[in-house]
Scaffold this active site. Structure first.
Site, mmCIF file in Angstrom:
data_model
loop_
_atom_site.group_PDB
_atom_site.id
_atom_site.type_symbol
_atom_site.label_atom_id
_atom_site.label_comp_id
_atom_site.label_asym_id
_atom_site.label_seq_id
_atom_site.Cartn_x
_atom_site.Cartn_y
_atom_site.Cartn_z
ATOM 1 N N HIS A 285 0.833 -1.206 0.000
ATOM 2 C CA HIS A 285 0.000 0.000 0.000
ATOM 3 C C HIS A 285 0.866 1.253 0.000
ATOM 4 O O HIS A 285 1.059 1.872 -1.040
ATOM 5 C CB HIS A 285 -0.920 -0.055 1.226
ATOM 6 C CG HIS A 285 -1.994 0.985 1.250
ATOM 7 N ND1 HIS A 285 -2.302 1.784 0.191
ATOM 8 C CD2 HIS A 285 -2.852 1.349 2.246
ATOM 9 C CE1 HIS A 285 -3.295 2.589 0.516
ATOM 10 N NE2 HIS A 285 -3.639 2.351 1.759
ATOM 11 N N HIS A 324 -1.537 0.008 -11.725
ATOM 12 C CA HIS A 324 -2.430 0.359 -10.617
ATOM 13 C C HIS A 324 -3.701 -0.471 -10.748
ATOM 14 O O HIS A 324 -4.142 -0.743 -11.856
ATOM 15 C CB HIS A 324 -2.778 1.853 -10.677
ATOM 16 C CG HIS A 324 -3.368 2.382 -9.408
ATOM 17 N ND1 HIS A 324 -4.701 2.260 -9.117
ATOM 18 C CD2 HIS A 324 -2.793 3.003 -8.355
ATOM 19 C CE1 HIS A 324 -4.921 2.808 -7.925
ATOM 20 N NE2 HIS A 324 -3.787 3.261 -7.441
ATOM 21 N N ASP A 380 3.566 6.809 -7.294
ATOM 22 C CA ASP A 380 4.817 6.523 -6.606
ATOM 23 C C ASP A 380 6.050 6.595 -7.499
ATOM 24 O O ASP A 380 7.170 6.530 -7.010
ATOM 25 C CB ASP A 380 4.755 5.128 -5.956
ATOM 26 C CG ASP A 380 3.841 5.132 -4.758
ATOM 27 O OD1 ASP A 380 3.832 6.155 -4.058
ATOM 28 O OD2 ASP A 380 3.139 4.138 -4.531
HETATM 29 N N1 ACO Z 1 5.688 -4.440 -13.799
HETATM 30 C C1 ACO Z 1 5.554 -5.472 -14.684
HETATM 31 N N2 ACO Z 1 4.391 -6.098 -14.940
HETATM 32 C C2 ACO Z 1 3.301 -5.648 -14.288
HETATM 33 C C3 ACO Z 1 3.360 -4.580 -13.369
HETATM 34 C C4 ACO Z 1 4.600 -3.967 -13.144
HETATM 35 N N3 ACO Z 1 4.711 -2.934 -12.293
HETATM 36 N N4 ACO Z 1 2.131 -4.350 -12.857
HETATM 37 C C5 ACO Z 1 1.326 -5.244 -13.443
HETATM 38 N N5 ACO Z 1 2.026 -6.025 -14.320
HETATM 39 C C6 ACO Z 1 1.495 -7.055 -15.204
HETATM 40 C C7 ACO Z 1 1.133 -8.330 -14.442
HETATM 41 O O1 ACO Z 1 2.209 -9.228 -14.425
HETATM 42 C C8 ACO Z 1 -0.028 -8.832 -15.254
HETATM 43 O O2 ACO Z 1 0.467 -9.391 -16.431
HETATM 44 P P1 ACO Z 1 -0.214 -10.744 -17.050
HETATM 45 O O3 ACO Z 1 -1.642 -10.358 -17.319
HETATM 46 O O4 ACO Z 1 0.579 -11.046 -18.259
HETATM 47 O O5 ACO Z 1 -0.079 -11.755 -15.960
HETATM 48 C C9 ACO Z 1 -0.761 -7.554 -15.671
HETATM 49 O O6 ACO Z 1 0.262 -6.538 -15.715
HETATM 50 C C10 ACO Z 1 -1.878 -7.138 -14.696
HETATM 51 O O7 ACO Z 1 -1.305 -6.974 -13.417
HETATM 52 P P2 ACO Z 1 -1.996 -7.327 -12.026
HETATM 53 O O8 ACO Z 1 -0.936 -7.738 -11.069
HETATM 54 O O9 ACO Z 1 -3.158 -8.235 -12.270
HETATM 55 O O10 ACO Z 1 -2.578 -5.921 -11.597
HETATM 56 P P3 ACO Z 1 -3.138 -5.549 -10.160
HETATM 57 O O11 ACO Z 1 -4.213 -4.570 -10.413
HETATM 58 O O12 ACO Z 1 -3.465 -6.728 -9.351
HETATM 59 O O13 ACO Z 1 -1.879 -4.882 -9.469
HETATM 60 C C11 ACO Z 1 -0.286 -3.277 -8.767
HETATM 61 C C12 ACO Z 1 -1.679 -3.524 -9.379
HETATM 62 C C13 ACO Z 1 -0.091 -4.070 -7.483
HETATM 63 C C14 ACO Z 1 -0.161 -1.784 -8.438
HETATM 64 C C15 ACO Z 1 0.771 -3.710 -9.808
HETATM 65 O O14 ACO Z 1 0.616 -2.973 -11.007
HETATM 66 C C16 ACO Z 1 2.190 -3.543 -9.245
HETATM 67 O O15 ACO Z 1 2.686 -4.434 -8.564
HETATM 68 N N6 ACO Z 1 2.855 -2.382 -9.529
HETATM 69 C C17 ACO Z 1 4.160 -2.138 -8.982
HETATM 70 C C18 ACO Z 1 4.039 -1.674 -7.515
HETATM 71 C C19 ACO Z 1 3.539 -0.263 -7.415
HETATM 72 O O16 ACO Z 1 3.994 0.640 -8.106
HETATM 73 N N7 ACO Z 1 2.585 -0.040 -6.491
HETATM 74 C C20 ACO Z 1 2.036 1.301 -6.208
HETATM 75 C C21 ACO Z 1 0.608 1.416 -6.585
HETATM 76 S S1 ACO Z 1 0.037 3.067 -6.289
HETATM 77 C C22 ACO Z 1 -0.331 3.120 -4.621
HETATM 78 O O17 ACO Z 1 -0.597 2.142 -3.981
HETATM 79 C C23 ACO Z 1 -0.319 4.446 -3.907
#
Ligand code: ACO
Length: 466
Positions: A285, A324, A380
């Site tokens: 988070h 996100h 972020d």
């Molecule tokens: N880098 C590479 N691949 C990614 C990333 C990433 N940052 N984020 C998502 N993906 C990919 C996943 O592997 C998935 O691919 P697939 O369909 O081939 O398996 C697809 O994109 C969808 O991703 P999910 O994980 O299903 O997306 P979810 O909505 O569950 O997750 C999250 C969102 C946790 C923010 C994710 O994008 C992530 O981990 N980002 C990096 C961490 C981050 O920056 N967090 C801050 C969020 S903003 C906040 O909280 C204030």
């Protein structure tokens, strides 16, 4: 707020039997059909309960771990359109608020629902400014932590401790008490955050200075040394104020849900907000901005970007600060922060990590892997660079997130308290364990003598957050 034992009543505007739209459900187990009202694109989970296979059946429930498709409340505070990249508070776009407003004005807007008039704003700012001091015992309490205690742990404990200093806050139906709790929490959060930082640094605590604005005062409490009067750089104070506006609220995220859930027990607001601080502490988070900096340091130079992106595509790495749960477009907050990074670096000196971040963003946005998955920079991606330029240690990043989010937590808590549909939050479960076992005396239990330590660790499951 209704109490735990009252039955659910359907309020106007929400799905009712008379709603024009409805959903017909046919239960293939019984052949029975049911008409379920649809309103605001939702059905009432309680309407499923009538669907039974027999008279003594409990009735159908919905199963939604992590609330990925369940609205838990009706809210008029924050609107997000994740596909279009839109964020609005009480109807005002985040872009306009960041350009024209201040964090304290936005806090008023979130809590009271409207922008303040000039006298209202003056009174609000005066009240916040005059409640920034904490009881001296809180200072002693912070002193009790180890020198290397995580500042977020210190913040969590000291916000919880505030409830013991203001027992009248338990009167949650008294508007005066609610106002005082809102003022006190917004006013004292920067003081507690700065005390935690100074404790880690082994520096004396700096008391608030009423001549300074909200962000200036925070900078003073963090960085004042021997000077008799701290004079903040206006560019840094403005950038911090914008960061505060950007983090003020984000509808039903993990920490807000925690505040609402805990607050639904009718506990005092200090305790409810403490739950929000705890939720924000988690790396899924509030901790991603720190991870972005670690990632940039690992990549080191622009020449290493292609290799890094290849590893991301091979699933060996994650591109931190991208993607996100809600935004499937450029996070509007990231766009605003990016504009302020230059301004901050102009004041603090260049940071090679910025050039690296800009190049990394460009290359990722040119790459089909990211665009096809709608992965764009989130809030972020750039905020950590500003915090670092302000010489704020990474452990403090989440603490600084908690300061402005306090306004969001309080406004959401107040909305919940006034919502006649809300009652104590108490999800259902699908029970999967054993039943009706006969108790065996300890000596009769087989295999017990083989256990010599704690149970074996379960394999770690990948977890996702937003
Ligand atoms: N880098 C590479 N691949 C990614 C990333 C990433 N940052 N984020 C998502 N993906 C990919 C996943 O592997 C998935 O691919 P697939 O369909 O081939 O398996 C697809 O994109 C969808 O991703 P999910 O994980 O299903 O997306 P979810 O909505 O569950 O997750 C999250 C969102 C946790 C923010 C994710 O994008 C992530 O981990 N980002 C990096 C961490 C981050 O920056 N967090 C801050 C969020 S903003 C906040 O909280 C204030």
């Amino acid at each position: 707020m209704a109490n735990e034992n009252e039955t659910t009543e359907q309020a106007g505007g929400v799905a009712t039997a008379e709603s024009a739209e409805s959903l017909t459900i046919t239960d293939s187990r019984t052949g029975e059909s049911y008409e379920v009202a649809v309103a605001d694109g939702t059905i009432r989970a309680m309407d499923l309960r009538q669907i039974k296979v027999s008279d003594d059946d409990f009735g159908l429930m919905s199963y939604d771990p992590a609330f990925t498709n369940t609205a838990s409340c009706r809210s008029a505070i924050t609107y997000i359109d994740g596909e279009a990249g839109i964020l609005q508070h009480r109807g005002y776009s985040i872009e306009q608020l960041c350009e024209h407003s201040s964090y304290l004005e936005v806090a008023y807007l979130l809590i009271f629902g409207e922008l303040p008039t000039a006298p209202q704003l003056e009174r609000w700012v005066y009240d916040v400014t005059h409640h920034t001091f904490v009881h001296e015992n809180i200072k002693k309490f912070v002193e009790g932590f180890r020198y290397d205690a995580h500042p977020m742990g210190m913040l969590l404990a000291s916000v919880g401790a505030l409830s013991t200093f203001y027992p009248d806050a338990k009167q949650i139906d008294d508007p005066e008490q609610r106002y005082m709790a809102a003022i006190r929490m917004i006013a004292k959060m920067p003081t507690l955050a700065a005390f935690a930082y100074r404790h880690n640094m082994g520096l004396p605590y700096i008391y608030p200075d009423n001549d300074l604005t909200y962000p200036e005062n925070f900078l003073s409490m963090m960085f004042k040394m021997t000077e008799s009067k701290y004079e903040p750089d206006p560019r840094l104070a403005r950038a911090l104020d914008v960061l505060f506006i950007l983090h003020a609220d984000h509808e039903q995220n993990c920490s807000t849900n925690a505040v609402r859930g805990v607050g639904s027990s009718q506990v005092d607001p200090y305790s409810a907000v403490t739950a929000g601080v705890a939720a924000l502490y988690g790396p899924l988070h509030g901790g991603a901005n720190e991870a972005v900096l670690r990632m940039l340091r690992r990549i080191e130079t622009p020449e290493n970007i292609p290799d890094f992106l290849a590893r991301v595509k091979d699933r060996e790495e994650r591109l931190m600060g991208f993607g996100h749960r809600v935004y499937k477009n450029y996070d509007p907050r990231a766009r605003i922060i990016k504009k302020h990074v230059d301004e901050v670096l102009e004041a603090t000196g260049e940071n090679p990590l910025l050039d690296l971040a800009v190049e990394l963003e460009k290359r990722a946005l040119d790459d089909d892997f990211f665009t096809s998955r709608k992965l764009y920079p989130n809030v972020d991606f750039y905020s950590g660079l500003i915090y670092e330029a302000l010489r704020i240690p990474t452990g403090m990043f989440t603490v600084i997130f908690a300061i402005p989010r306090t306004a969001g937590w309080i406004s959401q808590w107040m909305e919940m308290i006034d919502d006649p549909e809300q009652k104590i939050a108490r999800p259902r479960q699908v029970y999967t364990g054993a039943r009706d076992l006969d108790y065996l005396p300890v000596d009769d239990r087989e295999g017990a003598e083989k256990i010599t330590g704690p149970p074996a660790r379960r394999p770690k499951r990948p977890r996702r957050g937003a």
